[in-house]
Design an enzyme around this catalytic site. Sequence first.
Site, PDB file in Angstrom:
ATOM      1  CE  LYS A  35      -0.195  -0.226   4.838  1.00  0.00           C
ATOM      2  NZ  LYS A  35      -0.737  -1.107   5.950  1.00  0.00           N
ATOM      3  CE1 TYR A 255      13.126  31.236   4.690  1.00  0.00           C
ATOM      4  CE2 TYR A 255      13.464  28.713   4.169  1.00  0.00           C
ATOM      5  CZ  TYR A 255      13.170  30.074   3.906  1.00  0.00           C
ATOM      6  OH  TYR A 255      12.754  30.386   2.423  1.00  0.00           O
TER       7      TYR A 255
HETATM    8  C1  LIG Z   1       0.110  -1.842   6.791  1.00  0.00           C
HETATM    9  C2  LIG Z   1      -0.487  -3.110   7.373  1.00  0.00           C
HETATM   10  C3  LIG Z   1       0.261  -4.043   7.801  1.00  0.00           C
HETATM   11  C4  LIG Z   1       1.899  -4.010   7.502  1.00  0.00           C
HETATM   12  O1  LIG Z   1       2.250  -3.424   8.634  1.00  0.00           O
HETATM   13  P1  LIG Z   1       3.911  -3.441   8.912  1.00  0.00           P
HETATM   14  O2  LIG Z   1       3.895  -2.809  10.243  1.00  0.00           O
HETATM   15  O3  LIG Z   1       4.495  -2.391   7.842  1.00  0.00           O
HETATM   16  O4  LIG Z   1       4.618  -4.771   8.781  1.00  0.00           O
HETATM   17  C5  LIG Z   1      -0.340  -5.072   7.966  1.00  0.00           C
HETATM   18  N1  LIG Z   1      -1.574  -5.485   8.455  1.00  0.00           N
HETATM   19  C6  LIG Z   1      -2.260  -4.358   8.107  1.00  0.00           C
HETATM   20  C7  LIG Z   1      -3.856  -4.608   8.260  1.00  0.00           C
HETATM   21  C8  LIG Z   1      -1.898  -3.044   7.574  1.00  0.00           C
HETATM   22  O5  LIG Z   1      -2.726  -2.474   7.302  1.00  0.00           O
END
Ligand SMILES: *Cc1c(COP(=O)(O)O)cnc(C)c1O
Length: 359
Positions: A35, A255
Amino acid sequence: MARPTLARVFPQNIRHNLGLVRDKATAARVMACVKADAYGHGLVTVSQALHDVADGFAVACIEEALILRKHDITKPILMLEGPQSADEIAEASSQNLTLCINEWHQLEWLEQAGLNSPLSCWLKVDTGMHRLGFAPDVTAEAIERLLPQIKHSEFVVCTHFSSADLPEDNGISKQLDVFDRSVGEQGYAQSTANSAAIFRAPESHRDWVRPGYMLYGGSPIAESTADDLGLKPAMEFSAQVISIREVPTGERVGYCGRWQAQRPSRIATIAAGYGDGYPRHAPDGTPVFIDGASLPLAGRVSMDMITVDVTEHPGVKIGSKAVLWGDVPAVDALADHADSIGYELLAGMPKRVPRIVEP
Ligand SMILES: *Cc1c(COP(=O)(O)O)cnc(C)c1O
């Protein structure tokens, strides 16, 4: 000439890190989480690199899933947040996507769709995260309604841990207990482990593990570095020195003049800033790796540039390469300095920074 600010992506390291998942969870299938543009590494690049070694790919939404199907990813694709409207059900079915059903209204859309073709589904139990999923006491009822809709397609019950990264009080065993009492003994395929639980809790591995962050070479465990765990970083974010100047004692840099020279100083300006995904809140002293040394950030992060105190490294010159994160500093180390997490830095890296995929 292109702006010398880029992110090199190393698919071989992602494959190495997936190998580590296999070593840890030998009996489980691997749902690689890609994702958010594969945590900033490139959705299609990463999925193609893992196609022959992962058992499936998890995305947040149908838009991400359809990109994968368009690029000939034929493995199971799980939509973690499930359908966001009734019409996504038919489309998911026609593209052979797997839906995670988290809520009653999603179940109703599924019933209303009255599909004739198969549709694989996961169903999430809310065991303590309190973000998505069915409460444990109504999970049996939700499953009873779901199963007739998906005919004999694959079905998996799942949950998500809220604090698996923590060494203590991470609640893994408590959440697993809730999970097991609600669905664990009914013979369905199961999935509970994210990256942290893959390392920490073998009893959570079950039928499918869902690694994300560890695939990209970040440490999912608060008390260990990625290197300690045998993970290899999948990205090197670098830029070049584009200016060097002498700054007299007492003068201020950047800045609001946050940094002030305590001695005659040499300041290098580097062509990457928060507009490239470098964390704006990085304080003075945050390490930047230039010319073989970790050197301290000096002054506020600008949109397109940062400034670094290179007084003690006379070899630094215009054109020197500056690594913002990669082997050193690890993205986790940088995030620690900047009150962020490596996940946020990777997922937040904008398109402006070209991803160069290494062989
Ligand atoms: C993003 C996600 C993962 C992966 O989590 P990590 O900590 O990046 O391994 C697993 N399960 C769900 C439901 C997620 O949304």
